[in-house]
Motif scaffolding. Structure first.
Motif, short mmCIF file in Angstrom:
data_model
loop_
_atom_site.label_atom_id
_atom_site.label_comp_id
_atom_site.label_asym_id
_atom_site.label_seq_id
_atom_site.Cartn_x
_atom_site.Cartn_y
_atom_site.Cartn_z
N ALA A 126 0.84 -1.20 0.00
CA ALA A 126 0.00 0.00 0.00
C ALA A 126 0.87 1.25 0.00
N VAL A 127 0.36 2.29 -0.65
CA VAL A 127 1.08 3.57 -0.75
C VAL A 127 0.19 4.65 -0.13
N TYR A 128 0.81 5.48 0.70
CA TYR A 128 0.09 6.55 1.40
C TYR A 128 0.77 7.88 1.13
N ALA A 129 -0.06 8.92 0.95
CA ALA A 129 0.44 10.28 0.76
C ALA A 129 0.32 11.02 2.08
N ASN A 130 1.42 11.62 2.51
CA ASN A 130 1.42 12.47 3.69
C ASN A 130 1.00 13.87 3.24
N GLY A 131 -0.31 14.06 3.11
CA GLY A 131 -0.84 15.37 2.73
C GLY A 131 -1.33 15.46 1.30
N SER A 132 -2.03 16.55 1.03
CA SER A 132 -2.68 16.76 -0.27
C SER A 132 -1.69 16.96 -1.41
N LYS A 133 -0.61 17.70 -1.15
CA LYS A 133 0.31 18.00 -2.24
C LYS A 133 0.99 16.73 -2.77
N SER A 134 1.43 15.86 -1.87
CA SER A 134 2.08 14.63 -2.33
C SER A 134 1.06 13.75 -3.08
N TYR A 135 -0.19 13.74 -2.60
CA TYR A 135 -1.24 12.98 -3.27
C TYR A 135 -1.48 13.51 -4.68
N GLU A 136 -1.64 14.81 -4.77
CA GLU A 136 -1.92 15.47 -6.05
C GLU A 136 -0.77 15.21 -7.05
N LEU A 137 0.46 15.35 -6.59
CA LEU A 137 1.61 15.16 -7.48
C LEU A 137 1.79 13.69 -7.88
N TYR A 138 1.52 12.78 -6.96
CA TYR A 138 1.58 11.35 -7.28
C TYR A 138 0.55 11.04 -8.38
N GLN A 139 -0.67 11.54 -8.19
CA GLN A 139 -1.74 11.28 -9.17
C GLN A 139 -1.36 11.83 -10.55
N LYS A 140 -0.70 12.97 -10.56
CA LYS A 140 -0.35 13.63 -11.82
C LYS A 140 0.84 12.96 -12.52
N TYR A 141 1.90 12.65 -11.76
CA TYR A 141 3.15 12.21 -12.38
C TYR A 141 3.44 10.71 -12.28
N ILE A 142 2.99 10.06 -11.23
CA ILE A 142 3.43 8.69 -10.99
C ILE A 142 2.33 7.65 -11.27
N TYR A 143 1.12 7.92 -10.82
CA TYR A 143 0.04 6.96 -11.06
C TYR A 143 -0.14 6.61 -12.54
N ILE A 200 -2.66 2.74 8.44
CA ILE A 200 -1.31 2.19 8.23
C ILE A 200 -1.07 1.03 9.18
N LYS A 201 -1.41 1.22 10.43
CA LYS A 201 -1.22 0.15 11.43
C LYS A 201 -2.01 -1.09 11.01
N GLU A 202 -3.24 -0.87 10.57
CA GLU A 202 -4.09 -2.00 10.14
C GLU A 202 -3.46 -2.73 8.96
N GLN A 203 -2.87 -1.99 8.05
CA GLN A 203 -2.24 -2.59 6.87
C GLN A 203 -1.01 -3.43 7.24
N LEU A 204 -0.35 -3.05 8.33
CA LEU A 204 0.86 -3.77 8.76
C LEU A 204 0.55 -5.02 9.58
N GLU A 205 -0.68 -5.14 10.09
CA GLU A 205 -1.01 -6.28 10.95
C GLU A 205 -1.28 -7.54 10.15
N GLY A 226 0.21 2.86 -12.23
CA GLY A 226 -1.15 2.37 -11.96
C GLY A 226 -1.40 1.93 -10.52
N ARG A 227 -0.48 2.26 -9.62
CA ARG A 227 -0.66 1.86 -8.21
C ARG A 227 -1.40 2.95 -7.46
N LYS A 228 -2.46 2.56 -6.80
CA LYS A 228 -3.29 3.51 -6.06
C LYS A 228 -2.54 4.05 -4.84
N ILE A 229 -2.92 5.27 -4.47
CA ILE A 229 -2.36 5.91 -3.28
C ILE A 229 -3.52 6.39 -2.42
N VAL A 230 -3.36 6.32 -1.11
CA VAL A 230 -4.37 6.77 -0.16
C VAL A 230 -3.88 8.08 0.44
#
Length: 161
Positions: free
Chosen positions: A107-124, A156-161, A128-132
């Motif tokens: 799983a991939v997580y964005a720490n905040g809106s800017k990292s999410y927005e930039l991931y969606q624009k440049y990396i996704y 995140i904790k739930e994903q690691l268990e 094709g890997r989703k980010i939360v």
């Protein structure tokens, strides 16, 4: 144009990837993630992982790697004024391929809106890997108390268990 000054933190056992946008001035000075003393990232992660809050860079690395958490940033280089995400321009994204190829990222997580927005624009579009999107641990995100951040970041904790 400022280049990202330090490498990602991960190993082959990493299962979660947390992405920021670009290191703050303090992080660039310290050559490690979330270096501003008011950033709540280390407190949130310590809470989620049931660990003491790490003080040194070595303690921070150990805490994350022992719990299979990788950390990196979406941006490899950009123009930025101080530490302001709002000022980011001329983005060159990081190549996340080495992390995805050598670690077992579930799983991939964005720490905040800017990292999410930039991931969606440049990396996704490339991988094709989703980010939360999670609320930013930055001191600029004053709307969120530490308790609210921990509650939102529990996924995140739930994903690691």
């Amino acid at each position: 144009m400022i280049e990202h000054p330090f490498p990602p933190l991960y190993d082959e056992a990493s299962r979660i990837l947390i992405l920021g946008s670009f290191p703050s001035v303090k992080s660039r000075e310290q050559q490690f993630f979330y270096g501003h003393k008011q950033n709540r990232f280390w407190k949130v992660m310590a809470c989620l992982l049931d660990c003491p809050v790490p003080g040194t860079i070595e303690e921070k690395k150990t805490m994350l790697l022992e719990h299979h958490v990788a950390v990196w940033d979406v941006i490899g280089s950009c123009d930025i004024t101080g530490s302001s995400d709002a000022s980011i321009q001329n983005v060159v994204p990081n190549d996340l391929t080495p992390v995805f190829e050598s670690a077992q990222i579930r799983a991939v997580y964005a720490n905040g809106s800017k990292s999410y927005e930039l991931y969606q624009k440049y990396i996704y579009p490339r991988n094709g890997r989703k980010i939360v999107k999670l609320p930013s641990t930055s001191p600029a995100n004053a709307a969120f108390s530490l308790e609210r951040l921990v509650e939102q970041w529990k996924i995140i904790k739930e994903q690691l268990e």
